[in-house]
Design an enzyme around this catalytic site. Structure first.
Site, mmCIF file in Angstrom:
data_model
loop_
_atom_site.group_PDB
_atom_site.id
_atom_site.type_symbol
_atom_site.label_atom_id
_atom_site.label_comp_id
_atom_site.label_asym_id
_atom_site.label_seq_id
_atom_site.Cartn_x
_atom_site.Cartn_y
_atom_site.Cartn_z
ATOM 1 N N GLN A 152 -5.171 -1.200 9.699
ATOM 2 C CA GLN A 152 -4.424 -2.405 8.631
ATOM 3 C C GLN A 152 -5.062 -3.841 9.778
ATOM 4 O O GLN A 152 -4.755 -3.758 11.400
ATOM 5 C CB GLN A 152 -3.173 -3.458 8.680
ATOM 6 C CG GLN A 152 -2.886 -4.571 7.753
ATOM 7 C CD GLN A 152 -3.108 -4.236 6.659
ATOM 8 O OE1 GLN A 152 -3.061 -3.552 5.998
ATOM 9 N NE2 GLN A 152 -4.160 -5.529 6.009
ATOM 10 N N LYS A 169 0.423 -1.426 0.518
ATOM 11 C CA LYS A 169 -0.271 -0.018 -0.339
ATOM 12 C C LYS A 169 0.999 1.118 -0.192
ATOM 13 O O LYS A 169 0.941 2.187 -0.725
ATOM 14 C CB LYS A 169 -0.932 0.108 1.228
ATOM 15 C CG LYS A 169 -2.124 -0.368 1.142
ATOM 16 C CD LYS A 169 -2.810 -1.222 2.083
ATOM 17 C CE LYS A 169 -3.593 -2.285 2.044
ATOM 18 N NZ LYS A 169 -4.438 -2.403 3.171
ATOM 19 N N ASP A 190 -11.087 3.250 4.302
ATOM 20 C CA ASP A 190 -11.302 1.990 4.305
ATOM 21 C C ASP A 190 -13.237 1.278 3.991
ATOM 22 O O ASP A 190 -14.395 0.503 4.136
ATOM 23 C CB ASP A 190 -10.906 0.966 4.884
ATOM 24 C CG ASP A 190 -10.195 0.562 4.996
ATOM 25 O OD1 ASP A 190 -10.038 0.053 3.806
ATOM 26 O OD2 ASP A 190 -9.315 -0.599 5.816
#
Ligand code: NAD
Length: 297
Positions: A98, A54, A121
């Site tokens: 994460q 990422k 997200d």
């Protein structure tokens, strides 16, 4: 019939290029780069790979990447304090924590601490709520990527029968909501669904997000169906090999005999997730800077 292979890898590469171009334009207009902060707690091997990927993709798309790698024994208070700092940092447009987090940290309360306007997200309950009532927010990256592949392939989804297999908060439910918003007739199937094969056989669009290797065979599919395979499963290694093959939830070869179009695993949905994350971050940056995001972002 031999199905068209939906090339998610190529689609994602084009999206990343477009995001990169628009990110450069954004940086000129805003006087700063769009920024994504990624927080990793602990040393989970797969998460380290994802976070590294990422970060690299963010830089390659002309955006700023802020990586925060915290030790396994980080307390909830310390993690919350970092999230709060990032919420208040004007150079950070998107925050991603994460998952999975170590067991002693409560994922729901950490996600709830992220500002909904930086929740790229789309996991915050505010964004789940916005999606469900049709307000502008952030949509989880994987289902949004599936939707992009579907509309690219089929155009208008109005009136089509869609079956989503799986009801997780990060894939199945938002996927169903997006299909509903696009006027498909949507069924969500799951582990308790009776006679799953006959439910799936009704579908013009099948989205499989289960996590069971090659569960969906050709006799489950209607002729010409469009099949989006979200599943990522590793088969046991063949003798002499260190790692098993990656497969989806759909038996690709035989399903290709019946489907109209199908995503492969790997190279289908997988590459879309990071591309959409970058897209969401750039959209967040425009909103935070009071600029209008390009319509084709
Ligand atoms: P999950 O485990 O949270 O949910 C799985 C869902 O499948 C559940 O809702 C369950 O009801 C359903 N299910 C389980 N067994 C079933 C059965 N026998 N029949 C019908 N339904 C059944 O998983 P998730 O996080 O939604 O992920 C699903 C799959 O997608 C996994 O393989 C995951 O690795 C993959 N995934 C891929 C990406 C990506 O490509 N970037 C992102 C997220 C998830």
């Amino acid at each position: 019939m031999t199905a068209t292979r939906i090339d998610g890898k190529a689609f994602a590469a084009r999206l990343r290029e477009r995001v990169g171009d628009y990110a450069a334009t954004f940086a000129e207009a805003a006087g700063r780069k769009a920024g994504l902060a990624v927080v990793l707690v602990g040393e989970d091997a797969a998460s380290q790979v994802y976070v590294g990927a990422k970060g690299k993709a963010t830089l390659a798309a002309n955006m700023a990447s802020f990586e925060h790698r915290l030790p396994m024994d980080t307390t909830s208070e310390d993690l919350m304090a970092l999230v709060e700092k990032l919420n208040n940092d004007d150079s950070v447009d998107g925050i991603l924590v994460q998952l999975p987090l170590p067991d002693h940290l409560d994922e729901q309360s950490i996600i709830a601490a992220i500002s909904p306007d930086k929740d790229v997200d789309g996991f915050h309950v505010i964004n789940a709520g916005r999606l469900s009532v049709g307000q502008t927010g952030f949509v989880p990256c994987t289902p949004l990527g599936c939707m992009m592949l579907l509309t690219d392939r089929l155009g208008d989804l109005s009136g089509l029968e869609a079956v989503v297999i799986g009801r997780s908060n990060i894939v199945g439910k938002p996927m169903a909501q997006l299909l509903l918003d696009a006027n498909a007739t949507v069924t969500i199937a799951h582990s308790r669904t009776k006679d799953l094969a006959s439910v799936v056989r009704r579908a013009d669009i099948v989205v499989a997000a289960v996590g069971r290797p090659q569960m969906i065979g050709k006799d489950w599919l209607k002729d010409g169906a469009t099949v989006i395979d979200v599943g990522i499963n590793r088969l046991p290694p063949e003798p002499g090999k260190e790692k098993g093959k990656l497969v989806g939830d759909v038996a690709f070869d035989e399903a290709s005999e019946v489907a109209g179009a199908i995503t492969p695993v790997p190279g289908g949905v997988g590459p879309m997730t990071i591309a959409v994350l970058l897209r969401n971050t750039l959209v967040a940056a425009h909103r935070n800077a009071g600029l209008e995001a390009p319509a084709d972002l």
